[in-house]
Structures are given as structure tokens and as C-alpha cells.
Scaffold this motif. Structure first.
Motif, short mmCIF file in Angstrom:
data_model
loop_
_atom_site.label_atom_id
_atom_site.label_comp_id
_atom_site.label_asym_id
_atom_site.label_seq_id
_atom_site.Cartn_x
_atom_site.Cartn_y
_atom_site.Cartn_z
N ALA A 269 0.82 -1.21 0.00
CA ALA A 269 0.00 0.00 0.00
C ALA A 269 0.86 1.26 0.00
O ALA A 269 0.59 2.21 -0.73
CB ALA A 269 -0.93 0.00 1.22
N ASN A 270 1.91 1.26 0.82
CA ASN A 270 2.77 2.44 0.87
C ASN A 270 3.53 2.64 -0.42
O ASN A 270 3.75 3.76 -0.85
CB ASN A 270 3.74 2.32 2.06
CG ASN A 270 3.07 2.71 3.36
OD1 ASN A 270 2.39 3.70 3.44
ND2 ASN A 270 3.27 1.89 4.39
N ASP A 272 2.41 1.70 -3.38
CA ASP A 272 1.44 2.21 -4.37
C ASP A 272 1.28 3.72 -4.21
O ASP A 272 1.22 4.46 -5.21
CB ASP A 272 0.09 1.51 -4.17
CG ASP A 272 0.11 0.07 -4.67
OD1 ASP A 272 1.04 -0.28 -5.43
OD2 ASP A 272 -0.80 -0.70 -4.29
N ARG A 273 1.22 4.19 -2.97
CA ARG A 273 1.16 5.64 -2.75
C ARG A 273 2.44 6.33 -3.23
O ARG A 273 2.40 7.43 -3.79
CB ARG A 273 0.90 5.94 -1.27
CG ARG A 273 -0.51 5.55 -0.80
CD ARG A 273 -0.82 6.14 0.56
NE ARG A 273 -0.05 5.48 1.62
CZ ARG A 273 -0.46 4.40 2.28
NH1 ARG A 273 -1.64 3.85 1.98
NH2 ARG A 273 0.27 3.88 3.25
N ARG A 274 3.56 5.67 -3.02
CA ARG A 274 4.83 6.23 -3.47
C ARG A 274 4.85 6.36 -4.99
O ARG A 274 5.28 7.37 -5.54
CB ARG A 274 5.98 5.34 -2.99
CG ARG A 274 7.35 5.79 -3.46
CD ARG A 274 8.44 4.89 -2.91
NE ARG A 274 8.71 5.19 -1.52
CZ ARG A 274 8.57 4.35 -0.52
NH1 ARG A 274 8.11 3.13 -0.75
NH2 ARG A 274 8.86 4.70 0.72
N ALA A 276 2.32 6.76 -6.93
CA ALA A 276 1.44 7.87 -7.29
C ALA A 276 2.15 9.21 -7.09
O ALA A 276 2.03 10.13 -7.92
CB ALA A 276 0.15 7.80 -6.48
N ARG A 277 2.89 9.35 -5.98
CA ARG A 277 3.61 10.60 -5.74
C ARG A 277 4.68 10.84 -6.81
O ARG A 277 4.84 11.96 -7.30
CB ARG A 277 4.29 10.56 -4.36
CG ARG A 277 3.35 10.60 -3.18
CD ARG A 277 4.11 10.94 -1.89
NE ARG A 277 5.22 10.03 -1.61
CZ ARG A 277 5.10 8.91 -0.91
NH1 ARG A 277 3.92 8.55 -0.42
NH2 ARG A 277 6.15 8.15 -0.68
#
Length: 341
Positions: A269-270, A272-274, A276-277
Motif C-alpha cells: 500500500a505504501n 502504491d502511494r509512493r 502515485a507521488r
């Protein structure tokens, strides 16, 4: 390796043992794998130092060839003056005897060395201790040795009819972002795998506490450090600070480079957020997809050394051309917790 000494790669351990024996007045044989056909337990360039009394350091096979070489040395049947060649596994029954799978064959260069004749090993040892790359050429007919700096892009081993040239020193590089506990295990294991290792951390408290031996410490901001480090196809970058502000800076530079491996600590999850950033920051989608996060093979890692093993195993698979490692197995709950930024 004594207390307080940095880990050594396999070649360095062999060269240091050989130099110690020569200094003590011993004769020895430096044995190099110069060719393999079919399957072989050790690749070309593998090295063995064999003292005339049978003591040895290094390896050229799974063990059976070493035992035969020991017997030949004790019987005085190895070359006495100039280099010689040996082949193992030419016949199927011989391959089976020496533990060479699938009828494999290997050719060995055997160099006799002794007091007053170090074969250029002193120069090689100095280069390895300094983390430099060097090439050693042996003329088969005369035993004459030449040593010179290694240049980028040269072949790993060149074995011709008249001479053999082998490189020494780290041909791979690793930069770890973050001087925490995981970095210490990554650095020690990578040094043993013949990487030149740099740890980057601009945080004063981490940099001052870092005690890694044989490792360069860079205290610049990660993007500046990675850019100055100039990642190439023999380089890997691992982000492990638990701080997105630092990790993302390094990843922006590393993912846009030719580095063969770029990984980041963290759960799916982290990461995936990375991703996106990184995309929002303008990184090309193809570059974003190169990120290996969670990094490492899914082996159920529960501790920092286990995570280091999984990361270096994945890097090794890619280095050896094994393609995309199997990521079907999910990480364990403990692994997910440990890798949360």
C-alpha cells in the motif's frame, strides 16, 4: 576476517591469504577457472589459492576438484616453474567423479608462486584494499604478469591461447539511502558480494552514529548524492529511510537512470502511494514501473538481516539474468509491519 575488519569479497580473501603465505616463505599455486563448458559449479574467474602443504582458500568447484588439486600438490605433480593448464570433466565418468553436473567441463590455469615471485598479487592486494578495480594479465608460456587499472566496459575475463586477463575489484555498486540498522546488514552482505557500497543520509544523528566499515558515507541530500554518484547498469539504489521526503528524492534520480535495480522499503500500500507521488512529480510512467517495492523476494522476512537477505537475493537474480523474480507469494504480516514507513 578479524575483529573490526570490514567484510571481504571472495577474491580479496584469496589474495590476502596468498600474500600472507608468500610473506611467510611458503610456495603456493594460484588456480583460476578460465573456461567452462556445459554446467559448472563455479563461473570463469573463480579463484583458489593452494599452499604446497595442501592448505587452501577459495574454490573452483563444489569441492571434489579442490581435493584432487590438493592431492596433486602434495604429490608434487602441479606445475613447478611456469603456468600450466588442467581440464576436468572431459569424459562423463570424470565429470561424475568430480561432481560436475550434466557432463560439465572446466579448464583451470595453475600458476606456481613463491618467495620473490608474487605474480603481481601485492599490487592486486593494494587495489582491493583501496576498493579500486585492477586487471591482471598472465602470459601462459612464460608466467610473466602485467597489472593495470581496469577500464569501464571491459570483459569480466579474457582467456586466450597465449594470455589470461582477470579483473579484480568491485564491478557492481550499491547506494543505500538511510544509515539505519537495515543499511548496516545490507552493506556488510553487499561487500561480501563484491559491491562497492555507499550509504547516504543527510540526517545528522544517523550520519554521526554510522559505523559501517569499508563503506563510503555521503551526507548530501539524496537527490544530489544519487546524481553525483552517476548510477550505471552496474549500479543499484535502495531507499530505506522510512521518510518519503528523503526516499522519494533518491528514487526520482535513480529511476530515471540506467541502474539495474531500484528498490524501496515499505508495504504494498505504501509503495502504491509512493508510485502515485512519483508520477505526480513528473516521473515518466515507464520509470515509475521500474520501482521494486516492496523490495526483495517474498521470503517471509521478519528481521532487518532477513530483509537484507531478501533484497540482495533479488538483486543477485537480476544480475544473473534470471528475469523477473516470482512475487506470487504475499509478504508475511510481520514483514508488512516491519516495512511500514
Amino acid at each position: 576476517m578479524g575483529p573490526g575488519e570490514p567484510p571481504r569479497g571472495t577474491d580479496q580473501a584469496v589474495i590476502e591469504a596468498a600474500l600472507g603465505w608468500l610473506e611467510s616463505g611458503n610456495r603456493l599455486f594460484l588456480v583460476t577457472v578460465v573456461g567452462t563448458w556445459g554446467s559448472s559449479p563455479r563461473p570463469p574467474g573463480s579463484l583458489l589459492a593452494l599452499r604446497e602443504d595442501g592448505r587452501m582458500e577459495g574454490s573452483v568447484s563444489g569441492g571434489c576438484v579442490e581435493e584432487d588439486l590438493r592431492e596433486l600438490a602434495l604429490a608434487g605433480r602441479l606445475p613447478g616453474d611456469e603456468p600450466g593448464s588442467l581440464r576436468y570433466g572431459v569424459r562423463r565418468e570424470e565429470a561424475a567423479r568430480f561432481g560436475l553436473p550434466c557432463g560439465g567441463t572446466l579448464e583451470l590455469l595453475v600458476e606456481p608462486l613463491g618467495p620473490g615471485r608474487d605474480g603481481g598479487l601485492e599490487a592486486v592486494g593494494r587495489a582491493l584494499a583501496a576498493g579500486a578495480r585492477i586487471r591482471r594479465t598472465v602470459h601462459r608460456g612464460t608466467g610473466k604478469v602485467e597489472v593495470r587499472p581496469d577500464r569501464e566496459g571491459e570483459a569480466a575475463l579474457v582467456a586466450g591461447a597465449e594470455e589470461v586477463t582477470k579483473p579484480f575489484g568491485p564491478r557492481w555498486r550499491l547506494m543505500v539511502i538511510g544509515a539505519g540498522q537495515l543499511a548496516g546488514y545490507l552493506a556488510d552482505m553487499a561487500l561480501a558480494l563484491d559491491y562497492a557500497v555507499t550509504v547516504c543520509d543527510p540526517r545528522r544523528e544517523y550520519a554521526e552514529a554510522w559505523s559501517g566499515r569499508g563503506v563510503a558515507l555521503d551526507t548530501r541530500m539524496p537527490d544530489d548524492a544519487v546524481a553525483a554518484w552517476c548510477p550505471d547498469p552496474h549500479a543499484a539504489v535502495v531507499a530505506a529511510t522510512h521518510d518519503p521526503k528523503l526516499d522519494d528524492l533518491a528514487l526520482l534520480e535513480a529511476l530515471a537512470s540506467p541502474a539495474f535495480y531500484v528498490g524501496a522499503l515499505g508495504s504494498r500500500a505504501n509503495n502504491d502511494r509512493r508510485r502515485a507521488r512519483l508520477a505526480e512529480l513528473g516521473l515518466d510512467p515507464a520509470a515509475v514501473e521500474r520501482l521494486r517495492g516492496p523490495m526483495g523476494l517474498p521470503i517471509g522476512s521478519r528481521t532487518p538481516p532477513e530483509i537484507a537477505v531478501s533484497v540482495l537475493a533479488e538483486m543477485t537474480a537480476i544480475r544473473n539474468g534470471r528475469g523477473e523474480p516470482d512475487r506470487a507469494a504475499p509478504p508475511s504480516p510481520a514483514e508488512e509491519r516491519l516495512t511500514q514507513p
